[in-house]
Scaffold this motif. Structure first.
Motif, PDB file in Angstrom:
ATOM      1  N   ILE A   1      40.461  41.147  50.570  1.00 59.71           N
ATOM      2  CA  ILE A   1      40.714  42.580  50.377  1.00 59.71           C
ATOM      3  C   ILE A   1      40.283  43.374  51.611  1.00 59.71           C
ATOM      4  O   ILE A   1      40.978  44.283  52.045  1.00 59.71           O
ATOM      5  CB  ILE A   1      39.962  43.096  49.137  1.00 59.71           C
ATOM      6  CG1 ILE A   1      40.367  42.289  47.896  1.00 59.71           C
ATOM      7  CG2 ILE A   1      40.213  44.578  48.926  1.00 59.71           C
ATOM      8  CD1 ILE A   1      39.450  42.485  46.709  1.00 59.71           C
TER       9      ILE A   1
ATOM     10  N   ALA B   1      45.834  47.663  46.746  1.00 56.71           N
ATOM     11  CA  ALA B   1      44.780  46.674  46.480  1.00 56.71           C
ATOM     12  C   ALA B   1      43.545  47.271  45.819  1.00 56.71           C
ATOM     13  O   ALA B   1      42.572  46.560  45.589  1.00 56.71           O
ATOM     14  CB  ALA B   1      44.380  45.980  47.775  1.00 56.71           C
TER      15      ALA B   1
ATOM     16  N   LYS C   1      42.483  45.470  42.557  1.00 61.21           N
ATOM     17  CA  LYS C   1      41.840  44.186  42.875  1.00 61.21           C
ATOM     18  C   LYS C   1      40.443  44.403  43.450  1.00 61.21           C
ATOM     19  O   LYS C   1      39.502  43.691  43.127  1.00 61.21           O
ATOM     20  CB  LYS C   1      42.724  43.435  43.876  1.00 61.21           C
ATOM     21  CG  LYS C   1      42.291  42.039  44.191  1.00 61.21           C
ATOM     22  CD  LYS C   1      43.304  41.394  45.137  1.00 61.21           C
ATOM     23  CE  LYS C   1      42.845  40.021  45.550  1.00 61.21           C
ATOM     24  NZ  LYS C   1      43.759  39.398  46.504  1.00 61.21           N
TER      25      LYS C   1
ATOM     26  N   LYS D   1      38.123  45.476  40.590  1.00 60.13           N
ATOM     27  CA  LYS D   1      37.907  44.320  39.715  1.00 60.13           C
ATOM     28  C   LYS D   1      36.890  43.372  40.357  1.00 60.13           C
ATOM     29  O   LYS D   1      35.986  42.885  39.694  1.00 60.13           O
ATOM     30  CB  LYS D   1      39.230  43.588  39.467  1.00 60.13           C
ATOM     31  CG  LYS D   1      39.074  42.381  38.580  1.00 60.13           C
ATOM     32  CD  LYS D   1      40.394  41.670  38.383  1.00 60.13           C
ATOM     33  CE  LYS D   1      40.156  40.424  37.571  1.00 60.13           C
ATOM     34  NZ  LYS D   1      41.332  39.561  37.549  1.00 60.13           N
ATOM     35  N   PHE D   2      37.044  43.143  41.662  1.00 62.87           N
ATOM     36  CA  PHE D   2      36.109  42.257  42.337  1.00 62.87           C
ATOM     37  C   PHE D   2      34.706  42.844  42.381  1.00 62.87           C
ATOM     38  O   PHE D   2      33.732  42.138  42.160  1.00 62.87           O
ATOM     39  CB  PHE D   2      36.587  41.924  43.761  1.00 62.87           C
ATOM     40  CG  PHE D   2      35.656  40.986  44.447  1.00 62.87           C
ATOM     41  CD1 PHE D   2      35.681  39.632  44.166  1.00 62.87           C
ATOM     42  CD2 PHE D   2      34.697  41.442  45.329  1.00 62.87           C
ATOM     43  CE1 PHE D   2      34.803  38.752  44.763  1.00 62.87           C
ATOM     44  CE2 PHE D   2      33.804  40.579  45.941  1.00 62.87           C
ATOM     45  CZ  PHE D   2      33.858  39.233  45.660  1.00 62.87           C
TER      46      PHE D   2
ATOM     47  N   LYS E   1      35.027  38.541  40.630  1.00 64.89           N
ATOM     48  CA  LYS E   1      36.151  37.570  40.607  1.00 64.89           C
ATOM     49  C   LYS E   1      37.424  38.211  41.099  1.00 64.89           C
ATOM     50  O   LYS E   1      37.672  39.330  40.980  1.00 64.89           O
ATOM     51  CB  LYS E   1      36.376  37.064  39.187  1.00 64.89           C
ATOM     52  CG  LYS E   1      35.165  36.327  38.658  1.00 64.89           C
ATOM     53  CD  LYS E   1      35.397  35.921  37.236  1.00 64.89           C
ATOM     54  CE  LYS E   1      34.115  35.311  36.678  1.00 64.89           C
ATOM     55  NZ  LYS E   1      34.208  34.944  35.333  1.00 64.89           N
TER      56      LYS E   1
END
Length: 151
Positions: free
Chosen positions: A67, A139, A142, A145-146, A151
């Motif tokens: 990312i 992104a 993502k 979420k990370f 994860k």
């Protein structure tokens, strides 16, 4: 230190609680990015151990490194900007806003040249795909979420 840098105070007004909120937001997000980067890449690599043992170096493009290309620098930028906002003066804010510029010069002139020499076309492709400090607009899901789940 940006948290204690003296200078003329930012004007107070209805926006002051928002400035403090953004300051804490950037500090917390910066710390989480830094912690996730350590768990994803390992403390040895973040401590530049690969400089002394280049054969052990590897290109990582998973986890947070899929990312952000330089998540530890991204964390420092966010934390510095957060501290500048919490400090509440113009000099600290100017320093916090110029940090990405200084880090970009460092990356372009020194660090990424060495990474291109070491990893060749693999790093050049990675550099095209993954932004250095701020996730691409598509992104952000993502990214969050990370940060939250790891994860």
């Amino acid at each position: 230190h940006i948290a204690y840098m003296p200078g003329p105070a930012l004007p107070l007004g209805w926006w002051s609680p928002g400035v403090v909120t953004f300051g804490w937001y950037f500090c917390v997000v910066g710390f989480v990015i830094w912690a996730r980067a350590i768990f994803a890449f390992g403390f040895d690599n973040l401590a530049l151990l690969y400089v002394y043992y280049p054969a052990d170096g590897r290109l990582v493009d998973t986890a947070i490194y899929g990312i952000l290309r330089h998540p530890t620098y991204a964390a420092v930028i966010r934390f510095g900007l957060g501290m500048a906002l919490l400090n509440g003066n113009w000099f600290a804010l100017a320093f916090g806003l110029f940090m990405p510029l200084g880090m970009t010069f460092w990356l372009r002139l020194v660090e990424e040249k060495e990474l291109i020499e070491r990893f060749g076309a693999g790093y050049t492709d990675y550099r095209k795909r993954v932004p250095a400090f701020w996730p691409r607009l598509g992104a952000y899901g993502k990214f969050w979420k990370f940060l939250i789940s790891g994860k």
